[in-house]
Design a protein around this motif. Structure first.
Motif, PDB file in Angstrom:
ATOM      1  N   THR A   1       0.999  -1.148  -0.001  1.00 25.07           N
ATOM      2  CA  THR A   1       0.013  -0.160  -0.067  1.00 25.07           C
ATOM      3  C   THR A   1       0.870   1.200  -0.069  1.00 25.07           C
ATOM      4  N   ARG A   2       0.316   2.294  -0.587  1.00 28.37           N
ATOM      5  CA  ARG A   2       1.050   3.743  -0.465  1.00 28.37           C
ATOM      6  C   ARG A   2       2.187   3.506  -1.300  1.00 28.37           C
ATOM      7  N   ALA A   3       2.243   2.533  -2.318  1.00 23.91           N
ATOM      8  CA  ALA A   3       3.440   2.430  -3.044  1.00 23.91           C
ATOM      9  C   ALA A   3       3.936   3.903  -3.951  1.00 23.91           C
ATOM     10  N   ASP A   4       3.128   4.675  -4.135  1.00 26.64           N
ATOM     11  CA  ASP A   4       3.301   5.626  -4.886  1.00 26.64           C
ATOM     12  C   ASP A   4       4.280   6.554  -3.820  1.00 26.64           C
ATOM     13  N   GLN A   5       3.908   6.661  -2.394  1.00 24.10           N
ATOM     14  CA  GLN A   5       4.473   7.464  -1.528  1.00 24.10           C
ATOM     15  C   GLN A   5       5.961   6.949  -0.836  1.00 24.10           C
ATOM     16  N   GLY A   6       6.017   5.695  -0.980  1.00 31.50           N
ATOM     17  CA  GLY A   6       7.222   5.044  -0.550  1.00 31.50           C
ATOM     18  C   GLY A   6       8.251   5.169  -1.301  1.00 31.50           C
ATOM     19  N   MET A   7       9.702   5.349  -1.010  1.00 26.48           N
ATOM     20  CA  MET A   7      10.768   5.769  -1.614  1.00 26.48           C
ATOM     21  C   MET A   7      11.272   4.379  -2.588  1.00 26.48           C
ATOM     22  N   ASN A   8      11.109   3.205  -2.274  1.00 26.45           N
ATOM     23  CA  ASN A   8      11.496   1.891  -2.832  1.00 26.45           C
ATOM     24  C   ASN A   8      10.681   0.769  -2.637  1.00 26.45           C
ATOM     25  N   THR A   9      10.071   0.314  -3.612  1.00 23.99           N
ATOM     26  CA  THR A   9       9.326  -0.818  -3.429  1.00 23.99           C
ATOM     27  C   THR A   9      10.080  -2.104  -4.078  1.00 23.99           C
ATOM     28  N   ALA A  10      10.899  -1.949  -4.895  1.00 24.11           N
ATOM     29  CA  ALA A  10      11.930  -2.938  -5.493  1.00 24.11           C
ATOM     30  C   ALA A  10      12.267  -3.962  -4.376  1.00 24.11           C
ATOM     31  N   ALA A  11      13.102  -3.430  -3.575  1.00 21.37           N
ATOM     32  CA  ALA A  11      13.501  -3.928  -2.337  1.00 21.37           C
ATOM     33  C   ALA A  11      12.548  -4.813  -1.340  1.00 21.37           C
ATOM     34  N   ILE A  12      11.330  -4.046  -1.109  1.00 21.04           N
ATOM     35  CA  ILE A  12      10.165  -4.832  -0.400  1.00 21.04           C
ATOM     36  C   ILE A  12       9.695  -6.095  -1.282  1.00 21.04           C
ATOM     37  N   GLU A  13       9.591  -5.864  -2.412  1.00 24.00           N
ATOM     38  CA  GLU A  13       9.036  -6.994  -3.267  1.00 24.00           C
ATOM     39  C   GLU A  13      10.057  -8.073  -3.090  1.00 24.00           C
ATOM     40  N   GLY A  14      11.241  -7.850  -3.190  1.00 28.36           N
ATOM     41  CA  GLY A  14      12.249  -8.928  -3.257  1.00 28.36           C
ATOM     42  C   GLY A  14      12.464  -9.702  -1.861  1.00 28.36           C
ATOM     43  N   ARG A  15      12.150  -8.737  -0.945  1.00 31.39           N
ATOM     44  CA  ARG A  15      12.230  -9.391   0.550  1.00 31.39           C
ATOM     45  C   ARG A  15      11.042 -10.371   0.387  1.00 31.39           C
ATOM     46  N   LEU A  16       9.886  -9.859   0.025  1.00 33.44           N
ATOM     47  CA  LEU A  16       8.501 -10.666   0.346  1.00 33.44           C
ATOM     48  C   LEU A  16       8.798 -11.969  -0.610  1.00 33.44           C
ATOM     49  N   LYS A  17       9.511 -12.005  -1.750  1.00 36.68           N
ATOM     50  CA  LYS A  17       9.667 -13.152  -2.467  1.00 36.68           C
ATOM     51  C   LYS A  17      10.478 -14.179  -1.788  1.00 36.68           C
ATOM     52  N   GLU A  18      11.454 -13.743  -0.992  1.00 37.91           N
ATOM     53  CA  GLU A  18      12.449 -14.548  -0.314  1.00 37.91           C
ATOM     54  C   GLU A  18      11.688 -15.105   0.732  1.00 37.91           C
ATOM     55  N   LEU A  19      10.750 -14.459   1.448  1.00 31.77           N
ATOM     56  CA  LEU A  19       9.842 -14.975   2.638  1.00 31.77           C
ATOM     57  C   LEU A  19       8.666 -15.884   1.981  1.00 31.77           C
ATOM     58  N   ASN A  20       8.059 -15.667   1.005  1.00 31.58           N
ATOM     59  CA  ASN A  20       7.018 -16.409   0.425  1.00 31.58           C
ATOM     60  C   ASN A  20       7.051 -16.360  -1.028  1.00 31.58           C
ATOM     61  N   PRO A  21       7.789 -17.324  -1.690  1.00 26.90           N
ATOM     62  CA  PRO A  21       7.831 -17.268  -3.260  1.00 26.90           C
ATOM     63  C   PRO A  21       6.741 -17.523  -3.947  1.00 26.90           C
ATOM     64  N   ALA A  22       5.591 -18.206  -3.120  1.00 28.54           N
ATOM     65  CA  ALA A  22       4.483 -18.654  -3.971  1.00 28.54           C
ATOM     66  C   ALA A  22       3.281 -17.465  -4.079  1.00 28.54           C
ATOM     67  N   ALA A  23       3.523 -16.534  -3.279  1.00 25.13           N
ATOM     68  CA  ALA A  23       2.397 -15.315  -3.192  1.00 25.13           C
ATOM     69  C   ALA A  23       2.822 -14.048  -3.951  1.00 25.13           C
ATOM     70  N   PRO A  24       1.844 -13.954  -5.003  1.00 31.43           N
ATOM     71  CA  PRO A  24       2.291 -12.896  -5.852  1.00 31.43           C
ATOM     72  C   PRO A  24       2.112 -11.266  -5.147  1.00 31.43           C
ATOM     73  N   VAL A  25       2.674 -10.521  -5.487  1.00 28.58           N
ATOM     74  CA  VAL A  25       2.739  -9.188  -5.067  1.00 28.58           C
ATOM     75  C   VAL A  25       2.151  -8.029  -5.824  1.00 28.58           C
ATOM     76  N   PHE A  26       1.249  -7.273  -5.221  1.00 25.00           N
ATOM     77  CA  PHE A  26       0.621  -6.172  -6.024  1.00 25.00           C
ATOM     78  C   PHE A  26       1.091  -5.059  -5.305  1.00 25.00           C
ATOM     79  N   ARG A  27       0.732  -3.998  -5.940  1.00 28.36           N
ATOM     80  CA  ARG A  27       1.011  -2.478  -5.595  1.00 28.36           C
ATOM     81  C   ARG A  27      -0.168  -1.599  -5.461  1.00 28.36           C
ATOM     82  N   SER A  28      -0.386  -0.724  -4.706  1.00 24.38           N
ATOM     83  CA  SER A  28      -1.485   0.177  -4.708  1.00 24.38           C
ATOM     84  C   SER A  28      -1.110   1.641  -4.506  1.00 24.38           C
ATOM     85  N   ARG A  29      -2.024   2.451  -4.705  1.00 20.18           N
ATOM     86  CA  ARG A  29      -1.819   3.935  -4.209  1.00 20.18           C
ATOM     87  C   ARG A  29      -3.140   4.527  -3.838  1.00 20.18           C
TER      88      ARG A  29
END
Length: 416
Positions: A259-287
């Protein structure tokens, strides 16, 4: 030459390439000016070109790997670490007991939750999901514990389009109710609230609000919200950080919504960490999308960027107040003062009188706040701040690849 101390390494490289002659004076320059030396010097310089581009690329790579992390001072960490361990132990015991007595309802259940304390934008996400379900011909019901409610009723239900006092529902549930998009089941025992909605025929699908840790109620889909402004709670459990449970528990998620992907500085690192924790769950973004400003009495409405007032004072009581301040900045609204309160703050007559006094002293034309805060203002507010107008901001969210997320939910729930 001869003084090349400030770029000794460059001089040595040019000397080795035969692209330099050292001279003592300008008079010695003439004999050494020739085309071949110039070509050798050009080739040597070109080999060392692109340093700025390489540095920028490295900075970008490091940025994409970085995650915000607030480090407490060592004495505080030493004092709070035992409490964080106790929090983890208590949470694990509670989860084990809840799983042993887990309840499965007859209706499909979609959980919307998070792994940190504080606001992650759950209410707009729940409302967005409910509206989509309604557009598909379903009757969504939301199960909430009713944070902040003062009613003695254990479990209560409200049909879609119905009304209930804030004392019976809590502040965030009021936003959902007033949308007219949902039926509501309120109570600490959300399984019992779900049964009531099912028994009364008020819903055919349930949204479990703030439900990721409420494992006593079985769910068919777990949507976990991650706030781009503060994604992982400092990577520490409460009270050392803001995590409700260890990050490893994110393996239970069906999908993630940043959430608030338009306000955060960096979502690439967040998505990368989530993929490490749960590779099967897709990641979506919202604003966040600002929809309109509404006056406290509902008689005035303005488009987000069209407020006719310039001298403004803003206040909010949110889990993450930065989200409101950033929204105002995006709308090019710059209040004279910004006041912050705790999450779910109930504004007393004394506090709203202070708003009025401060506003009149500063020559303020309007007070700005959030929809959630508007629910928590006391009855005397309009009189206390007069003649200053008060407006709250209605917001919604937009989800990238929304059709893909909803198709995934439909598949998990067995809908065609």
């Amino acid at each position: 030459g001869p003084h090349m101390e400030n770029f000794r390494e460059i001089a040595e490289e040019f000397r080795a390439a035969g692209a330099i002659h050292e001279i003592e004076s300008a008079a010695q320059l003439g004999p050494f000016v020739d085309e071949s030396m110039g070509e050798r010097a050009r080739a040597c310089a070109m080999r060392n070109g692109g340093a700025t581009e390489r540095a920028a690329r490295l900075i970008r790579e490091l940025h994409d790997e970085a995650l915000p992390r607030h480090a407490r001072r060592l004495p505080v960490r030493l004092a709070l670490r035992p409490l964080a361990k106790a929090w983890q132990w208590g949470g694990e015991r509670k989860r084990v007991r809840a799983l042993e007595g887990q309840v499965k309802l007859g209706l499909p259940v979609i959980s919307v939750g998070n792994i940190t304390v504080g606001g992650t934008g759950k209410t707009p996400a729940v409302l967005h999901l409910a509206r989509w379900l309604g557009a598909q011909g379903h009757k969504p019901g939301v199960l909430t514990r009713g944070y902040g409610r003062t009613s003695p009723h254990g479990v209560m239900t409200v049909p879609r389009g119905g009304e209930a006092s804030k004392s019976n529902t809590g502040d965030e549930a009021q936003i959902l109710l007033r949308s007219g998009a949902i039926a509501l089941g309120v109570g600490a025992d959300r399984a019992a609230a779900g049964r009531e909605l099912e028994r009364q025929g008020l819903a055919d699908v349930l949204i479990l609000d703030d439900g990721f840790q409420h494992v006593r109620l079985a769910r068919d889909f777990d949507l976990v919200l991650i706030d781009a402004l503060a994604p992982f709670g400092g990577f520490e459990l409460m009270p050392l950080g803001r995590l409700r449970e260890p990050l490893t528990e994110l393996r239970r998620a069906s999908a993630f919504l940043i959430t608030r992907a338009d306000q955060g500085m960096n979502t690439a690192a967040i998505e990368g960490r989530l993929k490490e924790l749960n590779p099967a769950a897709p990641v979506f973004r919202s604003r966040v999308v600002a929809e309109e400003w509404v006056s406290l009495d509902g008689t005035e409405r303005f488009a987000p960027g069209s407020l006719p007032y310039r001298r403004l004072l803003a206040f909010c009581g949110l889990g993450n107040p930065q989200s409101f301040w950033r929204t105002l900045k995006a709308l090019e609204i710059h209040p004279m003062e910004c006041l912050e309160y705790g999450d779910h703050h109930l504004y007393t007559p004394r506090e709203v009188r202070r708003f009025g006094q401060l506003g009149r002293t500063l020559g303020v034309e309007a007070l700005l706040t959030t929809e959630k805060d508007a629910m928590n203002l006391c009855e005397l507010t309009a009189e206390a701040v007069r003649p200053i107008r008060l407006f709250w901001l209605r917001i919604a969210i937009e989800i990238e690849r929304e059709a893909e997320l909803f198709a995934l939910i439909s598949e998990k729930l067995g809908w065609k």
